[in-house]
Design a protein around this motif. Sequence first.
Motif, short mmCIF file in Angstrom:
data_model
loop_
_atom_site.label_atom_id
_atom_site.label_comp_id
_atom_site.label_asym_id
_atom_site.label_seq_id
_atom_site.Cartn_x
_atom_site.Cartn_y
_atom_site.Cartn_z
N SER A 1 0.84 -1.20 0.00
CA SER A 1 0.00 0.00 0.00
C SER A 1 0.87 1.25 0.00
O SER A 1 2.05 1.19 0.35
N ARG B 1 -4.05 8.71 9.05
CA ARG B 1 -4.10 7.67 8.02
C ARG B 1 -2.91 6.71 8.13
O ARG B 1 -3.04 5.52 7.88
N GLY C 1 -3.51 4.44 11.10
CA GLY C 1 -4.60 3.53 10.70
C GLY C 1 -4.10 2.44 9.76
O GLY C 1 -4.42 1.25 9.93
N ALA C 2 -3.29 2.86 8.78
CA ALA C 2 -2.79 1.87 7.81
C ALA C 2 -1.88 0.86 8.49
O ALA C 2 -1.94 -0.34 8.19
N GLN D 1 -2.00 -0.08 11.61
CA GLN D 1 -2.83 -0.98 12.43
C GLN D 1 -3.53 -2.02 11.57
O GLN D 1 -3.58 -3.20 11.93
N GLU D 2 -4.04 -1.58 10.45
CA GLU D 2 -4.71 -2.52 9.53
C GLU D 2 -3.74 -3.60 9.07
O GLU D 2 -4.05 -4.79 9.09
N SER D 3 -2.55 -3.16 8.63
CA SER D 3 -1.57 -4.13 8.15
C SER D 3 -1.17 -5.08 9.26
O SER D 3 -1.04 -6.29 9.04
N SER E 1 -2.95 -6.05 11.65
CA SER E 1 -4.04 -6.98 11.97
C SER E 1 -4.04 -8.16 11.00
O SER E 1 -4.60 -9.21 11.30
N ARG E 2 -3.41 -7.98 9.83
CA ARG E 2 -3.43 -9.05 8.83
C ARG E 2 -2.11 -9.81 8.75
O ARG E 2 -2.09 -11.01 8.52
#
Length: 433
Positions: A59, A67, A70-71, A73-75, A77-78
């Motif tokens: 990304s 942002r 947030g990005a 944290q999202e990454s 989480s996966r």
Amino acid sequence: MPQIEQSAIEQSSNARILTVNAEILSVGTELLLGQIVDTHAPVMARILAECGIGCTRRSTIGDNWDRLVGALQESLSRADVVVTIGGLGPTQDDLTRDAIAAALGDEMEHVAEYEQELRDLFASRGFRWTESIARQADKPKCARFVDNPHGTAPGLICQKAGKVVVALPGPKGEFDPMAKGPVRTFFEGLGGGVIHSRTLRIIGMGESHVEDLVRDLMEGENPTVAPYAHTGEVHLRVTARAQTREEAEALIEPVHQQIRSVLGDHLFGTDETTLEQSVVDLLKSQGSLVGVAESMTGGGLAARLTAVPGSSEVFRGGVVTYQLAAKVSLLGVGEATLKEHGPVSEAVAREMAEGARRVLGVDYALSITGNAGPTSDVDGKPVGLVFVGCAGPDGVEVQEQRFRGVREDIQRRASQTALSMLRTQLAAAAQKG
Ligand code: ATP
Ligand code: MG
């Protein structure tokens, strides 16, 4: 040796190999604006693959606190591993260090010794010190610094709660040595083995047709088989995951052989072998000479042949006959033929190939005449209509094609067809002995 905690790792079907997944986050508003091209992320993706770590997402995110956190944290989480590129400098818009701490729920700490090193460095070089420079001595508590001998902002390797975040600086002179040196060594230690691919290159068959023929193999998990369409050819990427490159090759080889038995002569090469390379190899092995007569490709076909090192052994030369007069005077195309059929015609392609074979004194001659667009030409033939000729010891063959795309696509497909026709004739000649 650095280790990801077991909880973050899932065991793959091959019990000896740990499946570690990574995401790459490129940080910088100038990337989003299209002002610079992200060349670092593909470099990092290759390094991860070579270390057996699967890159599952890439990304790009701007220099914006909310942002970016947030990005991250999202990454996180996966993926087990998140690699950030850029935003490690001393200025206000360099947010990566602090954002990683925020995303990992960690605190920042200041490494006074590193600040002192920076102060000494600046003093010794006579550079002016500003307070913001000291920010580069900050790091999340769970992080260790990665040396940056080519700049002032160190990289970071952060490990917390089974997750890993690796941060690299943006400038190429700093990113490259760090990515290929200490960061790569760290990834090798995560125990992922290697992810290795072989690309099989296919001509004369569409992507769906290829897919149809190898559907069974595409269901396999190790190696995986995936088709990709390119201009005028299809590639099958066979990818294996194993402890070593040799073991990966051993998994790929039988699948390669199966594909060969299904696709036969349509498979013309592997990895970097271009179509022109495979044609030059065949010509060499048969001791044959080739020449070309080109109209709408303007020398593009000759350029592809001469791009192959050592092609002087088999490529005698070519003529670019763009206007009618040149087709007549240089190749002996009949004026009556031109008048009756127009320059974009089967008859003219045939006479161009025959003429080139005669004039150049070669075993095989290729000819291309067509309308590359964007507007319909003088004799009103549609854009994309192309005739390709191949004259050989057994006579002349002409193919009529209707290509779609912009001018460059049509030219590329025309030269692709010419090389493919020659390849087929050479393969047939080889079979005859
Ligand atoms: P600096 O200390 O120079 O501020 P930094 O780690 O903060 O370094 P950035 O500010 O994000 O890095 O980027 C600095 C420069 O590095 C960019 O202007 C660009 O030239 C280059 N760069 C950054 N990211 C990339 C990328 N993903 N691909 C290619 N070049 C990049
Ligand atoms: Mg910066």
